[in-house]
Design a protein around this motif. Structure first.
Motif, PDB file in Angstrom:
ATOM      1  N   GLN A 120     -31.660 -41.496  23.841  1.00 43.83           N
ATOM      2  CA  GLN A 120     -32.215 -43.124  23.641  1.00 43.83           C
ATOM      3  C   GLN A 120     -33.619 -43.058  23.930  1.00 43.83           C
ATOM      4  OE1 GLN A 120     -30.144 -45.906  26.094  1.00 43.83           O
ATOM      5  NE2 GLN A 120     -28.279 -44.642  26.313  1.00 43.83           N
ATOM      6  N   ASP A 121     -34.295 -44.043  23.427  1.00 44.15           N
ATOM      7  CA  ASP A 121     -35.823 -44.031  23.578  1.00 44.15           C
ATOM      8  C   ASP A 121     -36.392 -43.862  25.100  1.00 44.15           C
ATOM      9  OD1 ASP A 121     -34.797 -46.522  24.384  1.00 44.15           O
ATOM     10  OD2 ASP A 121     -36.001 -47.691  23.165  1.00 44.15           O
ATOM     11  N   ARG A 122     -35.496 -44.606  25.828  1.00 46.80           N
ATOM     12  CA  ARG A 122     -35.947 -44.446  27.520  1.00 46.80           C
ATOM     13  C   ARG A 122     -35.861 -43.175  28.125  1.00 46.80           C
ATOM     14  NH1 ARG A 122     -32.627 -47.932  31.296  1.00 46.80           N
ATOM     15  NH2 ARG A 122     -33.339 -46.199  33.041  1.00 46.80           N
ATOM     16  N   GLU A 123     -34.904 -42.313  27.294  1.00 46.95           N
ATOM     17  CA  GLU A 123     -34.602 -40.980  27.852  1.00 46.95           C
ATOM     18  C   GLU A 123     -35.724 -40.094  27.518  1.00 46.95           C
ATOM     19  OE1 GLU A 123     -30.122 -40.112  28.147  1.00 46.95           O
ATOM     20  OE2 GLU A 123     -30.454 -40.945  26.199  1.00 46.95           O
ATOM     21  N   TRP A 124     -36.322 -40.203  26.351  1.00 44.98           N
ATOM     22  CA  TRP A 124     -37.468 -39.527  25.866  1.00 44.98           C
ATOM     23  C   TRP A 124     -38.592 -39.926  27.145  1.00 44.98           C
ATOM     24  CZ3 TRP A 124     -37.792 -35.539  22.840  1.00 44.98           C
ATOM     25  CH2 TRP A 124     -36.788 -35.394  22.005  1.00 44.98           C
TER      26      TRP A 124
ATOM     27  N   GLU B   4     -38.863 -41.318  29.920  1.00 37.83           N
ATOM     28  CA  GLU B   4     -38.633 -41.064  31.377  1.00 37.83           C
ATOM     29  C   GLU B   4     -38.551 -39.626  31.654  1.00 37.83           C
ATOM     30  OE1 GLU B   4     -36.436 -45.221  32.274  1.00 37.83           O
ATOM     31  OE2 GLU B   4     -35.472 -43.405  32.812  1.00 37.83           O
TER      32      GLU B   4
END
Lengths: 380, 351
Positions: free
Chosen positions: A114-118, A120
């Protein structure tokens, strides 16, 4: 300085050419450069696991596997403090999700992230994120073009545009094998490749044989169909009509010689890259080939990277008309190529990139974001 | 306690059934348990999260692959969650010396592969847990992990009518030696006395094309013609929520396990979910293996050298075996419920 590149090296894709150049030219400049990990079986670059001896770890990130697995990852995180880890974000992952046409910087169904995983994940590894664009979207990203031009790698140098044009036209009896060669994998290229080829169709006899080399140009791969991406579209009938041969990808260190077998080599940036103004190794490497590059790029990118002298190499909407003119008076266009090479040598050499990188690191050290003091260790 | 389970989410394989039980039963017991990732309609009612810092502990559930865990996610987790709050459930016994069972099944193809796994695990978490009562390595702690969920029991419709006489639910993954050498010869002898037989799972219809490239031909060994000759129906796998109903389509369900897992005494979801189905489980285990998990009644359900006799006896006298199955269910409820497993997990992590 001592730089350790962290990257899942690929012989046929991504930034291996650029990293190899950093190793080669960095050595000439007195730097020590290696790639993190055990020796790659196919890419003969110096590798090292002795992370403590390096001043900075430079994570060159395209795909999730550019972050190594455990236990190697732990070695990097434990033995190189966060202040000495830098991320070069080649695909604009460190942004909100961007969709341009059918292109994207994040897509969970493709790589599971997900975008957040990238975002973070990057923040966990480093506080210094660089992107190869003059205009990052985020204020906490610094511009660093990373890719560069190596004048010494120009395959064939000429004293004058007239000489270049003479050789190029084959008037010395050594005609080029191809009229046009494009080297690049079939990934987010078709929306630009299709109109380009359609424009060339009436001119196929004048141009001569054409070749596209890269993954998946022979047919749209099954996984692209199953995922419904349309990221690797291709129309075999159109390729046949225009007389385009296809072949598999070629190793990173044979790209320039292959492009040099053609009179023309286009440069495309995928839609996402055009949107984010990201550059690639091919942006610069194409000017090392003995060919006339066709800059299929937005004018602002051309002006900011190549300078005003490159404008004649931009066909705009009249690809066929421009190629006809190039065939009619190649000296004019070779002058543009040679002037652009000089511009690139002055402003975008690897030597220049080392200066820019060390300047960024010095700035950040003053601001306390990075440190060159390698006595502090610990995962944080 | 708040526990995040990080695992490869596969809808028709692996530990997803167990994870769903931990989420649900954990909530009933006041614990917050979630599975790493985004909510997905393929996993209804499964609480999911990627907020790793919200949880007290992260438990990585690792089976026989590592590549689903990317460096990107590992970076995020190992930086944000201290090692002391990370543990690994080693479901397939990879944290062991190289073990080869009968020259067939194995945990590692080489010593180098083993070193890679151990190096990975050693960095992944402070504790390594295995679903066996007796781990072989001193660094490993026992945690049975998989359990029995009485709420998942499927009641019979009372008329005893079933689509199959015999069902096997599971993938053809290190199964052929047992199936080909023991089960099929028995079926060959008894075929005229048994009704329909169904195998549900992956790779019973064909060996995957990539098996040879990965050196895994033995794991997917198959004689499809032999299955056809025996009129054994082959069906695709079912999602985890349909496993128990699928098992309930058979009067008898056969439970096979990988030889490696049996050798190491490792349990799986299948040990327990088969007793939730409306069926008579027959266990391809030794009597003592069966007793260890299922209690004394389990011995009677083991196919320990008596396949022909047991298969026919169950088909002829199902009521006798239904009583044994009920007895086993009582044992499982007392000793292997997910309530108990959640308590054990909480204790193991807090220890």
């Amino acid at each position: 300085m001592k730089f350790l590149f962290v990257n899942d090296l690929a012989r046929f894709a991504r930034s291996t050419y650029t990293i190899a150049k950093y190793v080669e030219i960095g050595r000439e400049l007195g730097h020590e450069i290696a790639v993190f990990g055990e020796q790659h079986p196919e890419v003969r670059l110096p590798h090292s696991l002795d992370v403590k001896k390096f001043d900075f770890a430079l994570f060159v990130v395209h795909i999730p596997s550019d972050f190594p697995d455990l236990p190697y990852l732990a070695r990097l995180l434990d033995e190189i403090p966060k202040e000495r880890r830098v991320i070069i974000d080649c695909l604009g992952r460190f942004n909100d999700t961007v969709r341009v046409e059918r292109d994207f910087n994040h897509l969970e169904k493709l790589d599971g992230h997900q975008d957040r995983e990238w975002v973070e994940g990057f923040q966990a590894v480093s506080d210094l994120i660089l992107q190869p664009t003059p205009r990052p979207l985020r204020s906490d990203v610094r511009p660093f073009l990373f890719h560069a031009f190596d004048p010494a790698a120009v395959l064939r140098s000429y004293q004058s545009p007239q000489e270049a044009a003479r050789v190029w036209a084959g008037s010395n009896g050594n005609a080029k094998r191809y009229g046009l060669v494009y080297v690049g994998n079939n990934w987010q290229r078709w929306t630009q490749m299709r109109p380009f080829l359609e424009n060339l169709e009436p001119l196929r006899e004048e141009i001569g044989p054409m070749l596209i080399a890269g993954w998946d140009w022979d047919r749209r791969p099954q996984w692209d169909i199953e995922l419904g991406l349309h990221a690797a579209d291709v129309d075999r009938a159109l390729l046949a009509r225009v007389g385009v041969e296809t072949q598999e990808a070629v190793p990173f260190d044979t790209v320039t010689p292959l492009m040099s077998q053609a009179r023309f080599s286009p440069i495309f940036h995928r839609p996402l890259f055009n949107h984010l103004s990201l550059v690639t190794n091919r942006t610069f490497e194409t000017f090392c080939a003995d060919t006339i590059p066709l800059l299929m790029l937005p004018e602002d990118v051309v002006d900011s990277i190549y300078g005003a002298d490159a404008r004649p190499l931009v066909p705009c909407d009249d690809v066929a008309g421009r190629l006809k003119d190039m065939l009619r008076r190649p000296e004019f266009y070779w002058e543009a190529v040679m002037r652009t090479r000089a511009h690139l040598a002055q402003h975008h050499s690897f030597q220049q990139r080392f200066k820019e990188l060390t300047s960024i690191l010095a700035d950040e050290e003053r601001a306390g974001v990075v440190t060159t003091d390698n006595r502090t260790h610990g995962r944080s | 306690m708040k526990i995040l389970l990080v695992m490869e989410r596969r809808v028709n394989a692996g530990s997803i059934q167990a994870a769903a039980n931990y989420v649900r039963v954990g909530a009933e017991m006041g614990h917050e348990i979630a599975v790493y990732g985004r909510s997905d309609p393929a996993f209804p009612h499964l609480r999911c999260s990627i907020d790793v810092e919200r949880f007290d502990y992260v438990l990585f559930i690792v089976e026989s692959r590592l590549d689903w865990m990317t460096g990107l996610n590992l970076s995020r987790i190992v930086v944000r969650v201290p090692r002391s709050r990370r543990a690994v459930l080693d479901a397939d016994g990879m944290y062991n010396r190289v073990v080869v069972v009968n020259g067939y099944d194995r945990n590692h193809p080489s010593e180098r592969d083993r070193e890679r796994w151990l190096g990975f695990y050693d960095e992944l978490g402070d504790r390594v847990l295995q679903p066996t009562p007796e781990p072989l390595e001193s660094r490993v702690s026992p945690l049975l992990f998989y359990g029995y969920d009485p709420a998942s029991r499927v009641a019979g419709n009372g008329d005893g009518a079933k689509r199959f006489d015999i069902v096997h639910v599971g993938h053809n993954w290190w199964r052929w030696q047992e199936v080909g050498n023991h089960l099929l010869p028995s079926i060959e002898r008894l075929r005229s006395r048994i009704g329909k037989i169904g195998f549900l799972g992956l790779w019973w219809d064909a060996t995957p094309p990539w098996a040879a490239r990965l050196g895994l031909e033995a794991a997917f060994q198959l004689d499809l013609e032999r299955l056809r000759r025996l009129d054994i129906e082959v069906h695709p796998p079912v999602p985890y929520l349909e496993v128990i109903p699928a098992m309930s389509m058979g009067r008898i369900n056969l439970m096979t396990q990988r030889p490696l897992l049996r050798h190491l005494g490792l349990t799986t979801s299948k040990y327990f979910e088969i007793f939730c189905a409306d069926t008579i489980p027959l266990l391809m285990l030794t009597a003592s293996e069966a007793e260890r998990v299922y209690g004394a009644a389990g011995r009677e359900l083991a196919l320990d050298g008596n396949l022909d006799q047991k298969l026919i006896d169950v088909l002829d006298r199902p009521a006798v075996y239904q009583e044994l199955v009920e007895e086993v269910r009582g044992h499982l409820l007392a000793h292997h419920s997910y309530r108990r497993r959640v308590q054990e997990l909480v204790s193991a992590l807090a220890d």
